[in-house]
Design a protein around this motif. Structure first.
Motif: not given
Length: 404
Positions: A91-97
């Motif tokens: 989730s954390a990586y996803f929100r940073e693209g």
């Protein structure tokens, strides 16, 4: 009009059953999505590493989160704890693209738990996004833009557009006609996205090579693509059928807006203390602290929502309000779906945001859950309240919501 909250993969993280056995408070805060309480409980304590890592990710401190959770994963934790650590990192990586890293974490999770339904459903989107380069910021500069009723002036692949900024959108969004106008290649995805109503709808994906917002130039920005005949696009003019979602807004770092329609972007490095933060993330969804009757309440933060809604936990916490309201049917719209919900409408409810008094008039109190977020949070904070201060600042570097 209500803009949709586009919810894609990993809306919320599930309970963990590892090292928390001797720390029941940490577990209750974690499973209840009570991130501010978890932060305060961890301060000055010897909390298990898993909870420390989860808290760091919730307050957008990815390097620290990554370092701590790597130690947890290398310590051979119980399977349930390892699964949750990978879920948090995805989730954390996803929100940073950072979609390649998100896919690696998703695959690590599925290797441990092949039947995880959420991740199995999310993997097709991550697979397509990871085939492109990660989103990156090429340049940035202090900027002042004019915000009109349809949003911010942006330049996508050299073409001008006006898109609203939507903290409730886990990815940026556009209509099919916009994608074609901009010359983007649209790809099908064998999965669905959840929207504000709780429904799941089909979508496709496009990636813009270049997106400019003021003095910010980003490359490889992902968009979910929906048909033009669905809300909200069927009510919007051409060139305005899009939303700027969290990966871009997170890259901007800090921006301010208000009723004078001045939108200011201030790229500054983090300088605040985590103890002062009144913003956090629940998975990929931003959450803000709002005060009602001297009680701190957590609301999802959704600048794409025209109206602030109150969720069932608010009714449970303040049952006396139900007796002063009028029962009505409430129509909630999301992309591709409309839901009629039972509600109680109150004449007005007063809150404070960062000490600034705001009034929700009228106040719609939903009696039915509309998704996972409405189970844990007291409401959805929309742009109607955020526009009441002279200046509202969202600072994702220091995780501060400032109202003046």
């Amino acid at each position: 009009m209500r803009f949709p909250t586009v919810l894609t993969c990993l809306l919320l993280i599930a309970p963990c059953f590892g090292a928390e056995r001797n720390n029941p408070d940490f577990k209750s805060f974690y499973t209840g999505h009570r991130w501010f309480q978890l932060r305060d409980a961890i301060a000055g304590s010897s909390a298990p590493g898993f909870y420390q890592g989860a808290m760091e990710c919730a307050f957008n401190r990815l390097p620290r989160c990554q370092k701590i959770l790597r130690v947890v994963l290398n310590s051979h934790p119980q399977v349930e704890e390892a699964v949750e650590a990978h879920r948090i990192l995805t989730s954390a990586y996803f929100r940073e693209g950072k979609y390649k890293s998100a896919l690696e974490e998703a695959d690590a999770l599925l290797a441990l738990h092949p039947d995880d339904s959420e991740m199995k459903g999310d993997r097709p989107l991550l697979t397509i996004l990871s085939s492109f380069s990660d989103q990156v910021v090429m340049s940035k500069a202090h900027s002042v833009l004019k915000l009109d009723e349809h949003g911010l002036p942006v330049v996508i692949n050299g073409a001008e557009a006006t898109y609203w900024f939507d903290t409730g959108a886990n990815l940026s969004v556009m209509s099919e006609s916009e994608a074609k106008r901009l010359g983007l290649s649209i790809q099908a995805v064998q999965t669905k996205a959840g929207v504000m109503t709780g429904a799941e709808v089909r979508f496709r994906v496009a990636v813009a090579e270049s997106v400019q917002v003021g003095g910010f130039h980003l490359k490889n920005v992902a968009f979910l693509v929906f048909p033009d005949d669905q809300q909200p696009f069927n009510n919007l003019p051409e060139n305005s059928r899009g939303l700027i979602g969290m990966p871009v807004l997170l890259a901007l770092g800090k921006f301010s807006f208000g009723p004078n329609r001045r939108f200011e972007i201030s790229p500054k490095k983090p300088s605040g203390r985590i103890s002062d933060a009144n913003l956090c993330f629940d998975g990929k969804n931003p959450v803000a602290r709002v005060k009602y009757e001297n009680r701190e309440l957590s609301f999802t933060l959704d600048t794409g929502a025209s109206n602030t809604d109150l969720y069932p936990p608010f009714a449970a916490a303040f049952p006396e309000l139900l007796r002063s309201g009028e029962k009505k049917s409430y129509e909630m719209q999301g992309v591709g779906s409309t839901e009629e919900l039972d509600s109680v409408v109150l004449p007005s409810v007063e809150f404070t945001i960062d000490g600034f008094a705001v009034t929700l008039r009228p106040a719609t109190l939903l009696l039915k859950q509309t998704g996972e977020s409405s189970k844990f949070f007291y409401g959805n904070l929309g742009v109607d309240l955020l526009m009441q201060p002279f200046k509202t600042t969202l600072d994702f570097k220091n995780m501060k919501l400032v109202a003046r």
